[in-house]
Scaffold this motif. Structure first.
Motif, mmCIF file in Angstrom:
data_model
loop_
_atom_site.group_PDB
_atom_site.id
_atom_site.type_symbol
_atom_site.label_atom_id
_atom_site.label_comp_id
_atom_site.label_asym_id
_atom_site.label_seq_id
_atom_site.Cartn_x
_atom_site.Cartn_y
_atom_site.Cartn_z
ATOM 1 N N ILE A 50 0.837 -1.205 0.000
ATOM 2 C CA ILE A 50 0.000 0.000 0.000
ATOM 3 C C ILE A 50 0.870 1.252 0.000
ATOM 4 N N TYR A 53 2.247 1.725 -3.443
ATOM 5 C CA TYR A 53 1.220 2.236 -4.344
ATOM 6 C C TYR A 53 1.080 3.753 -4.216
ATOM 7 N N ARG A 57 2.059 6.581 -6.956
ATOM 8 C CA ARG A 57 0.993 7.475 -7.411
ATOM 9 C C ARG A 57 1.421 8.931 -7.263
#
Length: 90
Positions: A50, A53, A57
């Motif tokens: 997570i 990610y 991003r």
């Protein structure tokens, strides 16, 4: 593999057997008590995934915004150059 097995404590049960035979000669049943330790073992990996990610991003969004800003600056510079050429020609 489902089978009628006798647990190490002597209780018979039907369930999926896992692992190697115990010293008692029987196989142990897969129980819910085996489930939560496996989930807890996966939590750090999921957490790192997570974080990865969100980091990726943020990097991709920053790159996109930088490219847009550079395109705006280039367009402004082109307009200024075109105005300078137009004023020289007149």
């Amino acid at each position: 593999m489902s089978s009628d097995v006798r647990r190490a404590d002597g209780v018979r049960g039907v369930g999926r057997t896992v692992g190697t035979p115990h010293a008692s000669g029987g196989r142990r049943l897969a129980r819910m008590s085996d489930f939560w330790p496996a989930v807890y073992a996966l939590i750090p990996s999921v957490g790192v995934g997570i974080l990865f990610y969100f980091a990726m991003r943020a990097i991709i969004r920053a790159d996109r915004n930088e490219r847009l800003a550079m395109a705006e600056l280039d367009a402004q510079a082109d307009q200024a150059e075109a105005r300078a050429r137009a004023s020289e020609d007149s």
